[in-house]
Design a protein around this motif. Structure first.
Motif, PDB file in Angstrom:
ATOM      1  N   MET A 163       0.833  -1.215   0.000  1.00  0.00           N
ATOM      2  CA  MET A 163       0.000   0.000   0.000  1.00  0.00           C
ATOM      3  C   MET A 163       0.860   1.253   0.000  1.00  0.00           C
ATOM      4  O   MET A 163       0.530   2.248  -0.691  1.00  0.00           O
ATOM      5  CB  MET A 163      -0.933  -0.019   1.215  1.00  0.00           C
ATOM      6  CG  MET A 163      -2.026  -1.073   1.160  1.00  0.00           C
ATOM      7  SD  MET A 163      -3.116  -0.872  -0.262  1.00  0.00           S
ATOM      8  CE  MET A 163      -3.850   0.733   0.061  1.00  0.00           C
ATOM      9  N   LEU A 164       1.955   1.255   0.768  1.00  0.00           N
ATOM     10  CA  LEU A 164       2.855   2.420   0.793  1.00  0.00           C
ATOM     11  C   LEU A 164       3.463   2.655  -0.583  1.00  0.00           C
ATOM     12  O   LEU A 164       3.556   3.802  -1.046  1.00  0.00           O
ATOM     13  CB  LEU A 164       3.961   2.215   1.831  1.00  0.00           C
ATOM     14  CG  LEU A 164       3.576   2.434   3.296  1.00  0.00           C
ATOM     15  CD1 LEU A 164       4.719   2.024   4.211  1.00  0.00           C
ATOM     16  CD2 LEU A 164       3.197   3.897   3.549  1.00  0.00           C
ATOM     17  N   ASP A 165       3.891   1.584  -1.249  1.00  0.00           N
ATOM     18  CA  ASP A 165       4.463   1.720  -2.595  1.00  0.00           C
ATOM     19  C   ASP A 165       3.440   2.337  -3.545  1.00  0.00           C
ATOM     20  O   ASP A 165       3.778   3.212  -4.375  1.00  0.00           O
ATOM     21  CB  ASP A 165       4.897   0.347  -3.135  1.00  0.00           C
ATOM     22  CG  ASP A 165       6.152  -0.155  -2.451  1.00  0.00           C
ATOM     23  OD1 ASP A 165       6.861   0.677  -1.856  1.00  0.00           O
ATOM     24  OD2 ASP A 165       6.414  -1.368  -2.508  1.00  0.00           O
ATOM     25  N   GLY A 166       2.178   1.900  -3.427  1.00  0.00           N
ATOM     26  CA  GLY A 166       1.130   2.446  -4.295  1.00  0.00           C
ATOM     27  C   GLY A 166       0.877   3.924  -4.038  1.00  0.00           C
ATOM     28  O   GLY A 166       0.711   4.713  -4.978  1.00  0.00           O
ATOM     29  N   LEU A 167       0.853   4.315  -2.757  1.00  0.00           N
ATOM     30  CA  LEU A 167       0.600   5.720  -2.406  1.00  0.00           C
ATOM     31  C   LEU A 167       1.745   6.612  -2.854  1.00  0.00           C
ATOM     32  O   LEU A 167       1.517   7.726  -3.377  1.00  0.00           O
ATOM     33  CB  LEU A 167       0.385   5.845  -0.896  1.00  0.00           C
ATOM     34  CG  LEU A 167      -0.922   5.226  -0.359  1.00  0.00           C
ATOM     35  CD1 LEU A 167      -0.910   5.170   1.156  1.00  0.00           C
ATOM     36  CD2 LEU A 167      -2.136   6.042  -0.851  1.00  0.00           C
ATOM     37  N   ALA A 227       0.162   8.504   2.819  1.00  0.00           N
ATOM     38  CA  ALA A 227       1.224   7.552   3.124  1.00  0.00           C
ATOM     39  C   ALA A 227       1.714   7.739   4.561  1.00  0.00           C
ATOM     40  O   ALA A 227       2.001   6.772   5.270  1.00  0.00           O
ATOM     41  CB  ALA A 227       2.380   7.711   2.139  1.00  0.00           C
ATOM     42  N   CYS A 228       1.794   8.997   4.999  1.00  0.00           N
ATOM     43  CA  CYS A 228       2.220   9.281   6.379  1.00  0.00           C
ATOM     44  C   CYS A 228       1.192   8.763   7.389  1.00  0.00           C
ATOM     45  O   CYS A 228       1.559   8.234   8.447  1.00  0.00           O
ATOM     46  CB  CYS A 228       2.421  10.785   6.560  1.00  0.00           C
ATOM     47  SG  CYS A 228       3.864  11.429   5.680  1.00  0.00           S
ATOM     48  N   VAL A 229      -0.094   8.917   7.073  1.00  0.00           N
ATOM     49  CA  VAL A 229      -1.156   8.399   7.949  1.00  0.00           C
ATOM     50  C   VAL A 229      -1.045   6.877   8.064  1.00  0.00           C
ATOM     51  O   VAL A 229      -1.152   6.308   9.147  1.00  0.00           O
ATOM     52  CB  VAL A 229      -2.542   8.799   7.404  1.00  0.00           C
ATOM     53  CG1 VAL A 229      -3.638   8.108   8.217  1.00  0.00           C
ATOM     54  CG2 VAL A 229      -2.717  10.313   7.444  1.00  0.00           C
ATOM     55  N   LEU A 230      -0.805   6.244   6.932  1.00  0.00           N
ATOM     56  CA  LEU A 230      -0.672   4.782   6.928  1.00  0.00           C
ATOM     57  C   LEU A 230       0.575   4.353   7.704  1.00  0.00           C
ATOM     58  O   LEU A 230       0.560   3.336   8.404  1.00  0.00           O
ATOM     59  CB  LEU A 230      -0.594   4.271   5.487  1.00  0.00           C
ATOM     60  CG  LEU A 230      -0.628   2.755   5.294  1.00  0.00           C
ATOM     61  CD1 LEU A 230      -1.944   2.181   5.810  1.00  0.00           C
ATOM     62  CD2 LEU A 230      -0.448   2.384   3.825  1.00  0.00           C
ATOM     63  N   MET A 231       1.631   5.181   7.608  1.00  0.00           N
ATOM     64  CA  MET A 231       2.868   4.858   8.325  1.00  0.00           C
ATOM     65  C   MET A 231       2.646   4.924   9.832  1.00  0.00           C
ATOM     66  O   MET A 231       3.179   4.104  10.589  1.00  0.00           O
ATOM     67  CB  MET A 231       3.974   5.840   7.903  1.00  0.00           C
ATOM     68  CG  MET A 231       5.351   5.426   8.360  1.00  0.00           C
ATOM     69  SD  MET A 231       5.876   3.883   7.591  1.00  0.00           S
ATOM     70  CE  MET A 231       7.176   3.392   8.723  1.00  0.00           C
ATOM     71  N   GLU A 232       1.836   5.905  10.286  1.00  0.00           N
ATOM     72  CA  GLU A 232       1.525   5.993  11.716  1.00  0.00           C
ATOM     73  C   GLU A 232       0.745   4.753  12.178  1.00  0.00           C
ATOM     74  O   GLU A 232       0.964   4.236  13.277  1.00  0.00           O
ATOM     75  CB  GLU A 232       0.713   7.260  11.987  1.00  0.00           C
ATOM     76  CG  GLU A 232       1.515   8.546  11.867  1.00  0.00           C
ATOM     77  CD  GLU A 232       0.656   9.777  12.143  1.00  0.00           C
ATOM     78  OE1 GLU A 232      -0.514   9.599  12.551  1.00  0.00           O
ATOM     79  OE2 GLU A 232       1.157  10.892  11.957  1.00  0.00           O
ATOM     80  N   GLU A 233      -0.142   4.281  11.308  1.00  0.00           N
ATOM     81  CA  GLU A 233      -0.902   3.065  11.636  1.00  0.00           C
ATOM     82  C   GLU A 233       0.032   1.856  11.766  1.00  0.00           C
ATOM     83  O   GLU A 233      -0.131   1.019  12.657  1.00  0.00           O
ATOM     84  CB  GLU A 233      -1.939   2.815  10.544  1.00  0.00           C
ATOM     85  CG  GLU A 233      -2.864   1.640  10.840  1.00  0.00           C
ATOM     86  CD  GLU A 233      -3.905   1.452   9.744  1.00  0.00           C
ATOM     87  OE1 GLU A 233      -4.368   0.301   9.587  1.00  0.00           O
ATOM     88  OE2 GLU A 233      -4.244   2.423   9.052  1.00  0.00           O
ATOM     89  N   ILE A 234       1.029   1.807  10.883  1.00  0.00           N
ATOM     90  CA  ILE A 234       2.009   0.705  10.940  1.00  0.00           C
ATOM     91  C   ILE A 234       2.806   0.754  12.247  1.00  0.00           C
ATOM     92  O   ILE A 234       3.027  -0.269  12.907  1.00  0.00           O
ATOM     93  CB  ILE A 234       2.979   0.797   9.733  1.00  0.00           C
ATOM     94  CG1 ILE A 234       2.223   0.563   8.441  1.00  0.00           C
ATOM     95  CG2 ILE A 234       4.100  -0.228   9.855  1.00  0.00           C
ATOM     96  CD1 ILE A 234       3.054   0.815   7.192  1.00  0.00           C
ATOM     97  N   LEU A 235       3.195   2.001  12.634  1.00  0.00           N
ATOM     98  CA  LEU A 235       3.952   2.152  13.885  1.00  0.00           C
ATOM     99  C   LEU A 235       3.115   1.781  15.094  1.00  0.00           C
ATOM    100  O   LEU A 235       3.601   1.164  16.038  1.00  0.00           O
ATOM    101  CB  LEU A 235       4.456   3.598  14.006  1.00  0.00           C
ATOM    102  CG  LEU A 235       5.527   4.021  12.975  1.00  0.00           C
ATOM    103  CD1 LEU A 235       5.759   5.536  13.058  1.00  0.00           C
ATOM    104  CD2 LEU A 235       6.827   3.269  13.236  1.00  0.00           C
ATOM    105  N   ASP A 236       1.833   2.172  15.057  1.00  0.00           N
ATOM    106  CA  ASP A 236       0.931   1.817  16.183  1.00  0.00           C
ATOM    107  C   ASP A 236       0.798   0.304  16.337  1.00  0.00           C
ATOM    108  O   ASP A 236       0.718  -0.212  17.460  1.00  0.00           O
ATOM    109  CB  ASP A 236      -0.449   2.454  15.968  1.00  0.00           C
ATOM    110  CG  ASP A 236      -0.413   3.977  16.119  1.00  0.00           C
ATOM    111  OD1 ASP A 236       0.518   4.470  16.763  1.00  0.00           O
ATOM    112  OD2 ASP A 236      -1.341   4.647  15.573  1.00  0.00           O
ATOM    113  N   LYS A 237       0.778  -0.406  15.203  1.00  0.00           N
ATOM    114  CA  LYS A 237       0.628  -1.865  15.244  1.00  0.00           C
ATOM    115  C   LYS A 237       1.974  -2.582  15.394  1.00  0.00           C
ATOM    116  O   LYS A 237       2.030  -3.811  15.422  1.00  0.00           O
ATOM    117  CB  LYS A 237      -0.065  -2.362  13.968  1.00  0.00           C
ATOM    118  CG  LYS A 237      -1.526  -1.924  13.869  1.00  0.00           C
ATOM    119  CD  LYS A 237      -2.183  -2.513  12.640  1.00  0.00           C
ATOM    120  CE  LYS A 237      -3.669  -2.128  12.595  1.00  0.00           C
ATOM    121  NZ  LYS A 237      -4.342  -2.691  11.394  1.00  0.00           N
ATOM    122  N   GLN A 238       3.063  -1.781  15.467  1.00  0.00           N
ATOM    123  CA  GLN A 238       4.421  -2.320  15.655  1.00  0.00           C
ATOM    124  C   GLN A 238       4.743  -3.363  14.580  1.00  0.00           C
ATOM    125  O   GLN A 238       5.254  -4.449  14.845  1.00  0.00           O
ATOM    126  CB  GLN A 238       4.551  -2.956  17.057  1.00  0.00           C
ATOM    127  CG  GLN A 238       4.375  -1.946  18.174  1.00  0.00           C
ATOM    128  CD  GLN A 238       4.544  -2.563  19.553  1.00  0.00           C
ATOM    129  OE1 GLN A 238       4.532  -3.773  19.695  1.00  0.00           O
ATOM    130  NE2 GLN A 238       4.688  -1.717  20.553  1.00  0.00           N
TER     131      GLN A 238
END
Length: 431
Positions: free
Chosen positions: A405-409, A418-429
């Protein structure tokens, strides 16, 4: 004049004043007494706590063995000695066994059953006493026993367990010729198995040739083992040259490959990037009357798609359906991967519905393949819908899903999302 048995019996009674004892009756009584002595030995063999603490079990066991048969006034049996040997081995007292063997050799007169000595050879081998195992094999005639391929195979099995002791095999094969022991198919199997295990496939093939030249027929188990080992061989130059040529050679000699043999060959060919050769092997299976299973079809399908022959892939997928084979999730994933490589995303998405209708649940790999294809053509909104569908279906996302998904964004230039999705990734570790 014919003398009746009753007359002979009457004459014996008048002379001896007792009934004649048959040899059968005496043998039965002797066997009964010896069995009683053996039971006594087994009962007294259980060491008391004090004996265990004093480490006096071997002395106790051997004394009990002698005493039990002496008290019944009968000779010890081979089974009694077998029990003593097994007990010593089970209690890690292998070093006391030579004393038992000396008594069998010098004090007893019975013919020692070969299975006792063959089992002891394995006991010595598992205890790491290779020298004692070889010595016992060479001493077998001293125990009034004729050595055969049975005890030889026990020794070969022991020697073939390690690369170090495997070096002693040629010497023992020469020794067995002196002892008039002829190798049988079972012996060749032991040797070929050992050579395949340590990666000496060339020597295993030579051993197979020796077996055939020695007058034995082609052994299917040995052929399958060598073929499987060739398919797993890490030396690509050797394996690429040998696999198909070896298969053809043994087929000419009468070997009929099984489903498993062809599966090994197909897996090897696909792994080596020879998808079309794998397809030929699949066709050969059908010619020989072997119906390929879904695993074979899936492997060949993967090999053909990897070569980019999508037309043959479609034909093969249709063929397996016509034959009545039920595709599993691995088959569908391979086929969907082929559709995605052709950018035929719509057909790939439709395959999910087909899978569910047939009771085959798409997994994370299925969705990741489709997400990658959808993002590749820039359909970010469709990718988000697919990701939402994943969550609704209970298919958990992983770090690879987020990377796709990050590559697509980023490809679309949507940095904020992409930054919002990255925060979600960090929250889920999931980093």
């Amino acid at each position: 004049m014919v003398i009746r048995p009753s007359s002979l019996r009457s004459k014996f009674l008048r002379k001896h004043r007792k009934w004649p004892t048959s040899a059968y009756s005496y043998k039965w009584q002797q066997t009964f007494i010896q069995n009683q002595a053996l039971q006594t030995l087994k009962q007294s063999a259980a060491a008391t706590p004090q004996e265990k603490e004093n480490n006096d079990r071997p002395h106790h066991l051997f004394s009990a063995h002698v005493h039990s048969f002496t008290s019944y006034n009968c000779d010890p049996t081979p089974e009694a000695y077998h029990f003593v040997i097994k007990t010593l081995a089970k209690t890690s007292q292998v070093h006391h066994i030579p004393r038992v063997l000396d008594r069998i050799e010098f004090a007893e007169k019975f013919e020692t059953p070969e299975y006792i000595l063959a089992q002891l050879i394995k006991i010595y081998g598992f205890a790491g006493r290779i020298g004692d195992a070889i010595d016992l094999f060479c001493r077998i005639p001293k125990f009034r026993c004729v050595p055969s391929v049975y005890s030889l195979n026990s020794l070969l099995y022991v020697l073939c367990r390690s690369s170090e002791s495997l070096k002693l095999v040629p010497e023992m094969l020469l020794k067995c010729q002196v002892m008039n022991i002829r190798l049988e198919v079972s012996s060749f199997r032991v040797l070929i198995t050992a050579l395949c295990r340590i990666g000496k496939i060339g020597y295993a093939i030579q051993m197979l040739n020796y077996m055939i030249n020695d007058g034995y027929g082609l052994d299917a188990r040995c052929c399958s083992l060598i073929l499987s080992s060739l398919c797993e061989e890490k030396d690509l130059a050797l394996s690429n040259f040998e696999v198909l040529s070896f298969l053809e050679a043994i087929k000419k000699m009468g070997f009929t490959p099984s489903m498993m043999d062809y599966s090994d060959v197909i897996r090897f060919l696909v792994k080596e990037g020879r998808g079309l050769d794998a397809l030929d092997a699949l066709c050969q299976m059908k010619v020989e009357g072997i119906k390929p299973d879904i695993v074979c079809y899936t492997m060949v399908l993967h090999g053909i798609i990897a070569k980019g022959d999508y037309g043959k892939a479609d034909e093969l997928f249709d063929e397996l359906l016509v034959l009545g084979l039920v595709p599993d999730v691995y088959t569908y994933n391979v086929y969907i991967n082929g559709l995605c490589k052709q950018n035929n995303v719509e057909a790939g998405l439709n395959m999910i519905s087909s899978m569910e209708e047939l009771g085959c649940k798409p997994n994370l790999i299925t969705y990741n393949l489709l997400l990658k294809a959808v993002n590749k053509i820039g359909e970010i909104s469709q990718a988000k819908e697919l990701m939402t569908k994943m969550n609704l279906k209970g298919v958990g996302v992983n770090s690879q899903t987020y990377r796709i998904m990050l590559d697509g964004l980023f490809h679309k230039g949507d940095v904020d999302e992409a930054c919002v999705l990255m925060e979600e990734i960090l929250d889920k570790q999931l980093c």
